[in-house]
Motif scaffolding. Sequence first.
Motif, short mmCIF file in Angstrom:
data_model
loop_
_atom_site.label_atom_id
_atom_site.label_comp_id
_atom_site.label_asym_id
_atom_site.label_seq_id
_atom_site.Cartn_x
_atom_site.Cartn_y
_atom_site.Cartn_z
N ASP A 88 -23.07 31.38 -25.44
CA ASP A 88 -21.85 30.58 -25.27
C ASP A 88 -21.69 29.56 -26.39
O ASP A 88 -20.60 29.38 -26.94
CB ASP A 88 -21.86 29.87 -23.92
N ALA A 89 -22.79 28.87 -26.73
CA ALA A 89 -22.71 27.86 -27.78
C ALA A 89 -22.33 28.48 -29.12
O ALA A 89 -21.51 27.93 -29.87
CB ALA A 89 -24.05 27.13 -27.90
N ALA A 90 -22.91 29.63 -29.43
CA ALA A 90 -22.61 30.28 -30.70
C ALA A 90 -21.16 30.72 -30.78
O ALA A 90 -20.50 30.56 -31.82
CB ALA A 90 -23.53 31.50 -30.89
N MET A 91 -20.64 31.26 -29.69
CA MET A 91 -19.26 31.72 -29.69
C MET A 91 -18.28 30.55 -29.71
O MET A 91 -17.25 30.59 -30.38
CB MET A 91 -19.01 32.62 -28.49
N GLU A 92 -18.61 29.48 -28.99
CA GLU A 92 -17.74 28.31 -28.97
C GLU A 92 -17.74 27.58 -30.31
O GLU A 92 -16.70 27.07 -30.76
CB GLU A 92 -18.18 27.37 -27.85
N GLN A 93 -18.89 27.52 -30.96
CA GLN A 93 -19.00 26.78 -32.22
C GLN A 93 -18.65 27.63 -33.44
O GLN A 93 -18.57 27.11 -34.56
CB GLN A 93 -20.42 26.23 -32.38
N GLY A 94 -18.47 28.92 -33.24
CA GLY A 94 -18.07 29.79 -34.34
C GLY A 94 -19.10 29.93 -35.43
O GLY A 94 -18.75 30.02 -36.61
N VAL A 95 -20.39 30.01 -35.04
CA VAL A 95 -21.43 30.08 -36.05
C VAL A 95 -21.69 31.50 -36.55
O VAL A 95 -22.42 31.69 -37.53
CB VAL A 95 -22.77 29.48 -35.54
N VAL A 96 -21.13 32.50 -35.89
CA VAL A 96 -21.29 33.88 -36.34
C VAL A 96 -20.32 34.15 -37.48
O VAL A 96 -19.11 33.95 -37.34
CB VAL A 96 -21.05 34.89 -35.20
N ALA A 97 -20.83 34.59 -38.61
CA ALA A 97 -19.99 34.80 -39.79
C ALA A 97 -18.96 35.90 -39.55
O ALA A 97 -19.19 36.85 -38.80
CB ALA A 97 -20.87 35.18 -40.98
N ALA A 98 -17.83 35.77 -40.20
CA ALA A 98 -16.81 36.81 -40.15
C ALA A 98 -17.42 38.10 -40.71
O ALA A 98 -18.13 38.08 -41.70
CB ALA A 98 -15.59 36.40 -40.96
N GLY A 99 -17.15 39.20 -40.05
CA GLY A 99 -17.69 40.47 -40.49
C GLY A 99 -19.04 40.80 -39.90
O GLY A 99 -19.58 41.89 -40.14
N CYS A 100 -19.61 39.88 -39.13
CA CYS A 100 -20.88 40.10 -38.44
C CYS A 100 -20.57 40.29 -36.96
O CYS A 100 -20.03 39.38 -36.32
CB CYS A 100 -21.82 38.92 -38.66
N ALA A 101 -20.90 41.43 -36.41
CA ALA A 101 -20.52 41.76 -35.04
C ALA A 101 -21.46 41.12 -34.02
O ALA A 101 -22.68 41.32 -34.10
CB ALA A 101 -20.52 43.28 -34.86
N PRO A 102 -20.94 40.39 -33.05
CA PRO A 102 -21.79 39.79 -32.03
C PRO A 102 -22.25 40.83 -30.99
O PRO A 102 -21.46 41.63 -30.51
CB PRO A 102 -20.89 38.74 -31.36
N ILE A 103 -23.54 40.78 -30.67
CA ILE A 103 -24.13 41.63 -29.64
C ILE A 103 -24.74 40.72 -28.57
O ILE A 103 -25.48 39.79 -28.91
CB ILE A 103 -25.25 42.52 -30.21
N ILE A 104 -24.44 40.98 -27.31
CA ILE A 104 -25.01 40.16 -26.24
C ILE A 104 -26.18 40.90 -25.60
O ILE A 104 -26.10 42.10 -25.32
CB ILE A 104 -23.96 39.78 -25.18
N ALA A 105 -27.28 40.17 -25.40
CA ALA A 105 -28.43 40.74 -24.69
C ALA A 105 -28.11 40.75 -23.21
O ALA A 105 -27.80 39.71 -22.62
CB ALA A 105 -29.68 39.91 -24.97
N ALA A 106 -28.21 41.91 -22.59
CA ALA A 106 -27.85 42.06 -21.18
C ALA A 106 -29.09 42.27 -20.32
O ALA A 106 -29.01 42.84 -19.23
CB ALA A 106 -26.88 43.22 -21.01
#
Length: 307
Positions: A88-106
Amino acid sequence: MTSSTSPTDPTQPLRRESGAFAMLAVDQREALRLMFAGDVAANSDGSVPAEVLAAVPDSTLTDFKLKATKILSPYASAVLMDRQFVWDAAMEQGVVAAGCAPIIAADQFVPGNGEVVTAQIIDEGVDFVAAKAQGAVAAKLLVIYREDESAQERVDMVVDFIGRCTAANLISIIEPVCKAPRHGGEWDWNAGVHAAAHELGSLGADLYKAEVPLKGLGTDAELLEECIRLGNAIASPWVVLSSGVAADDFPRAVEIACQGGASGFLAGRAVWRACVDAPDVVASLEADAVPRLQRLVEIVDRVVGNR
């Protein structure tokens, strides 16, 4: 298996232009807390004293994960993050670079028997549809493989996970990890890596995250043969993880694995482990982890891209 892509390749969003996967993992949880705790005397059952773990607050883990993601994701094709400490913090703060796909550990890790992770279940706290709306491209499930535990339970869990991913339009990634049998006694870890692939590698997951055969040891020819054999049991593209392989040995392991059919890596510790103990984490990530990741990216682009 081939790494060639097509317009209908479901894993395309996780790949680089070369067709290779160059993916970063920051989903380590209690294992990361142990890294921050340093060398400690274990209890008689092999577990770590609770007071040692309590001395490393959750905020320490979150802070490291956010810094690592911000600094390293510009060089990765995807980044794997956990719900508990960073998603949540990473997605809210936008720390994932453009062009880098986010994967969630389930996956939810279950400790016990002196192990940080002795079992796992699907994390019911992960809303697959909501994660997709937040920006997730894929979800990952760890699967503990023990030769003396129920194969059917593992299969059922993986099929359930794949179904949830499909319903949410997420790429499904499974990560079988071989561990010692519950009954103890002699066992063959490398044979277990291959047995897990035969059991779980054709169930329909979009991507298979494999342990490096022989833990990356042996001659080039031996390791190549093992990787080819492993890939023959997997019906999807596959990548290697770095746990169990020394950080300085991992680039060689990745190169040989890709020569043997793998299509890249999804790794964390081989990239950033040395930075955990650094007095200046940011400086260490920039000076040490970035070059390590860049070297791995160069390898997979060259080997996979030229197939």
